[in-house]
Design an enzyme around this catalytic site. Structure first.
Site, PDB file in Angstrom:
ATOM      1  N   LEU A   1       0.874  -1.098  -0.150  1.00 44.02           N
ATOM      2  CA  LEU A   1      -0.048   0.334   0.008  1.00 44.02           C
ATOM      3  C   LEU A   1       0.811   1.251  -0.080  1.00 44.02           C
ATOM      4  O   LEU A   1       0.610   2.326  -0.674  1.00 44.02           O
ATOM      5  CB  LEU A   1      -0.822   0.036   1.295  1.00 44.02           C
ATOM      6  CG  LEU A   1      -2.164  -0.856   1.104  1.00 44.02           C
ATOM      7  CD1 LEU A   1      -2.623  -1.244   2.712  1.00 44.02           C
ATOM      8  CD2 LEU A   1      -3.045  -0.618   0.284  1.00 44.02           C
TER       9      LEU A   1
ATOM     10  N   LYS B   1       6.279  21.462  -0.204  1.00 52.16           N
ATOM     11  CA  LYS B   1       7.812  20.535   0.009  1.00 52.16           C
ATOM     12  C   LYS B   1       8.457  20.854  -1.433  1.00 52.16           C
ATOM     13  O   LYS B   1       8.241  20.935  -2.414  1.00 52.16           O
ATOM     14  CB  LYS B   1       7.324  19.019   0.216  1.00 52.16           C
ATOM     15  CG  LYS B   1       6.808  18.764   1.367  1.00 52.16           C
ATOM     16  CD  LYS B   1       6.577  17.114   1.189  1.00 52.16           C
ATOM     17  CE  LYS B   1       5.519  16.782   2.338  1.00 52.16           C
ATOM     18  NZ  LYS B   1       6.029  16.751   3.635  1.00 52.16           N
TER      19      LYS B   1
ATOM     20  N   ARG C   1       4.078   9.456  -1.386  1.00 53.05           N
ATOM     21  CA  ARG C   1       2.948   8.489  -1.604  1.00 53.05           C
ATOM     22  C   ARG C   1       2.794   7.578  -0.362  1.00 53.05           C
ATOM     23  O   ARG C   1       1.841   7.059  -0.222  1.00 53.05           O
ATOM     24  CB  ARG C   1       3.278   7.627  -2.972  1.00 53.05           C
ATOM     25  CG  ARG C   1       4.605   6.668  -2.743  1.00 53.05           C
ATOM     26  CD  ARG C   1       4.855   6.220  -4.112  1.00 53.05           C
ATOM     27  NE  ARG C   1       5.905   4.945  -4.163  1.00 53.05           N
ATOM     28  CZ  ARG C   1       7.339   5.619  -4.059  1.00 53.05           C
ATOM     29  NH1 ARG C   1       7.647   6.685  -4.144  1.00 53.05           N
ATOM     30  NH2 ARG C   1       8.302   4.578  -3.924  1.00 53.05           N
TER      31      ARG C   1
ATOM     32  N   ASP D   1       2.873   8.638   2.629  1.00 55.62           N
ATOM     33  CA  ASP D   1       2.517   9.225   4.058  1.00 55.62           C
ATOM     34  C   ASP D   1       1.101   8.780   4.317  1.00 55.62           C
ATOM     35  O   ASP D   1       0.669   9.367   5.758  1.00 55.62           O
ATOM     36  CB  ASP D   1       2.441  10.838   3.569  1.00 55.62           C
ATOM     37  CG  ASP D   1       2.586  11.840   4.744  1.00 55.62           C
ATOM     38  OD1 ASP D   1       3.132  11.502   5.629  1.00 55.62           O
ATOM     39  OD2 ASP D   1       1.838  12.713   4.816  1.00 55.62           O
TER      40      ASP D   1
ATOM     41  N   ARG E   1      -1.365  15.980  11.660  1.00 54.07           N
ATOM     42  CA  ARG E   1      -1.932  16.221  13.052  1.00 54.07           C
ATOM     43  C   ARG E   1      -3.291  16.959  12.924  1.00 54.07           C
ATOM     44  O   ARG E   1      -4.048  16.457  13.735  1.00 54.07           O
ATOM     45  CB  ARG E   1      -1.009  17.078  13.994  1.00 54.07           C
ATOM     46  CG  ARG E   1      -0.858  18.521  13.308  1.00 54.07           C
ATOM     47  CD  ARG E   1       0.585  19.195  13.949  1.00 54.07           C
ATOM     48  NE  ARG E   1       1.576  18.462  13.319  1.00 54.07           N
ATOM     49  CZ  ARG E   1       2.737  18.879  13.645  1.00 54.07           C
ATOM     50  NH1 ARG E   1       3.175  19.825  14.643  1.00 54.07           N
ATOM     51  NH2 ARG E   1       4.054  18.406  13.203  1.00 54.07           N
TER      52      ARG E   1
END
Length: 486
Positions: free
Chosen positions: A168, A259, A268, A270, A333
């Site tokens: 994944l 970024k 990809r 993350d 977050r």
């Protein structure tokens, strides 16, 4: 093909020491294997291999792998079981040798710990090549002999769980979008009657008042998904569940706080938090662990657009707290804030969240261990003890008030999404931010940014996304299912 283990001997103790399977094979070929081994140079170092051809008609190629010291056991300096790690690394190296020879099947010596041997084999052979026309030959590892077949099978299931997370994470972001991620997990869980999967759409997320999560998602054309999984393995479906929460940013460009372009493709992965916790639940179901687990994964992309969060925008989380988004690349977050609030609806035994949250975590520990921030020593002990067995280590990090002050001192809102001294203690200020959305007394936050990918540090994982610490989460859940306390 056949992979056999051999222990390293102290300087010139004489004959090399085989595992019992190695001894048996050597007798079968009338001592030929020992003879050839001693003829070809110094004794075998751990993790190194020697390959012999034509010794026996059933096994045209035999790989002997170095297991290091016999009875290595737990190393207190290293915080892992060295014997198990040695077996994983050695077996992985041996199986790759067989793969290079394009032999379709390999029998693996259990080396005294069939679970570790199976993990080494299955993890060591895994590679993402779905999108290539030229693929490596598929090699199927099997247990050599019949002695430890249950432990072997358990090792295969653990390793396949980690490989699911690797798949994944490695797959491109245009293949694993929020909806495709959710559908892939749903499909993996379809065969279990004690699992319910809810794929919640954007409208549901809005009714739940998850304003922080939605603020990140709105910058992308890809609609967000809130994935909710209920695994009811416990004796009583009303027993308080373990709740796993995973950050699911399927691609993180950083948003308006863009970024740098070099290396951005790695973002990809993350959604590594979501990948590891969902894979852990798939594995728990396959092992039929006797506890209840709920998995929550907020899934979206973080993209720059005319609709995206702007630095300085203020958003409202599910619990009513307002957040000033000073950096749109501190988005994980925001997703977790809302998901953690929602996690409190389930009367959880424990809430454990995983996230590739901060570059600062990678700076602090690199790829040696996952950083764990927790308000519960009981929870920490279970995670730590689980990690010693799996070799996928954890290290405790501080949740001091010192860091909380740095996120609550905010000009426009209750909280800022970055610490006021910007980079100092970035992994710790991120954890302090999450703590503002937790009232449960047993909560742990795993920052897995440092262990997201593997270059060559973990010898039994090929280069690429690592799927860590899936096996530690599974082992942790297994331990929790045996623990009547709490």
């Amino acid at each position: 093909g056949l992979v056999l283990g051999i222990y390293s001997t102290e300087k010139d103790e004489g004959a090399a020491q085989f595992t019992s399977a190695g001894d048996a094979f050597d007798r079968l070929v009338s001592g030929k294997l020992r003879e050839l081994l001693s003829a070809c140079g110094p004794s075998l170092k751990k993790g190194k291999t020697r390959i012999f051809h034509g010794l026996h008609q059933d096994f045209l190629s035999v790989v002997v792998v170095g297991l290091g010291k016999k009875n290595a056991g737990v190393n207190d300096q290293e915080n892992w079981n060295e014997g198990k790690e040695n077996i994983r690394a050695a077996v992985a190296a041996g199986c790759r040798q067989i793969q290079d020879l394009e032999i379709p099947c390999v029998e693996v010596d259990p080396c005294g710990d069939a679970q570790a041997a199976a993990e080494g084999a299955v993890l060591g052979l895994h590679e993402y090549n779905d999108l290539k026309q030229k693929k490596k030959p598929v090699v199927t590892p099997q247990l050599h002999g019949s002695a430890e077949s249950e432990a072997w099978q358990k090792g295969v299931i653990y390793a396949e769980g980690q490989n699911l997370a690797r798949y994944l994470m490695e797959a491109p972001a245009n293949y694993i979008t929020p909806i495709k991620f959710a559908e892939h997990i749903e499909q993996k869980l379809r065969s279990f009657s004690n699992v319910k999967v809810h794929i919640r759409p954007e409208s549901w997320i809005a009714t739940q008042q998850m304003g922080a999560f939605l603020s990140v998602a709105k910058g992308s054309a890809e609609p967000p998904i809130f994935l909710e999984i209920h695994y009811l393995g416990g004796a009583n479906t009303n027993d308080p569940p373990l709740v796993f929460v995973g950050k699911g940013v399927t691609f993180d460009s950083g948003g308006i706080s863009l970024k740098p372009s070099s290396g951005m493709d790695a973002m990809r992965a993350d959604m590594g938090g979501a990948a590891t916790v969902c894979s852990a639940i798939v594995t728990a179901a396959a092992l039929n662990l006797p506890l209840n687990i709920i998995g929550l994964a907020p899934l979206c992309e973080n993209m720059p657009s005319g609709k995206a969060n702007k630095p300085g925008d203020v958003v409202r989380a599910k619990n009513g707290k307002t957040i000033q988004v000073d950096n749109t690349d501190a988005e994980g977050r925001l997703l977790l804030a809302d998901a953690l609030c929602y996690a409190h609806n389930f009367n959880a035994r424990a809430i454990v969240n995983a996230a590739t949250l901060t570059g600062a975590m990678d700076v602090a520990l690199g790829s040696a261990a996952t950083g764990v921030f927790t308000n519960s020593s009981w929870l920490w002990t279970h995670l730590y003890e689980a990690s010693i067995l799996t070799g996928d280590r954890v290290w405790r990090m501080p949740l001091f008030e010192h860091y909380t002050k740095q996120v609550t001192d905010c000009p426009l809102a209750d909280l800022s999404n970055v610490g006021k001294y910007s980079r100092a203690g970035g992994a710790c200020t991120a954890a302090a931010f999450l703590k503002e959305f937790v009232t449960a007394s047993h909560w742990a936050h795993l920052d897995i940014a440092g262990v997201m990918s593997n270059k060559d540090e973990v010898p039994y994982l090929r280069k690429g996304m690592a799927g860590r610490p899936t096996r530690t989460l599974v082992e942790f859940a297994a331990r929790l299912s045996q623990d009547s306390h709490n």
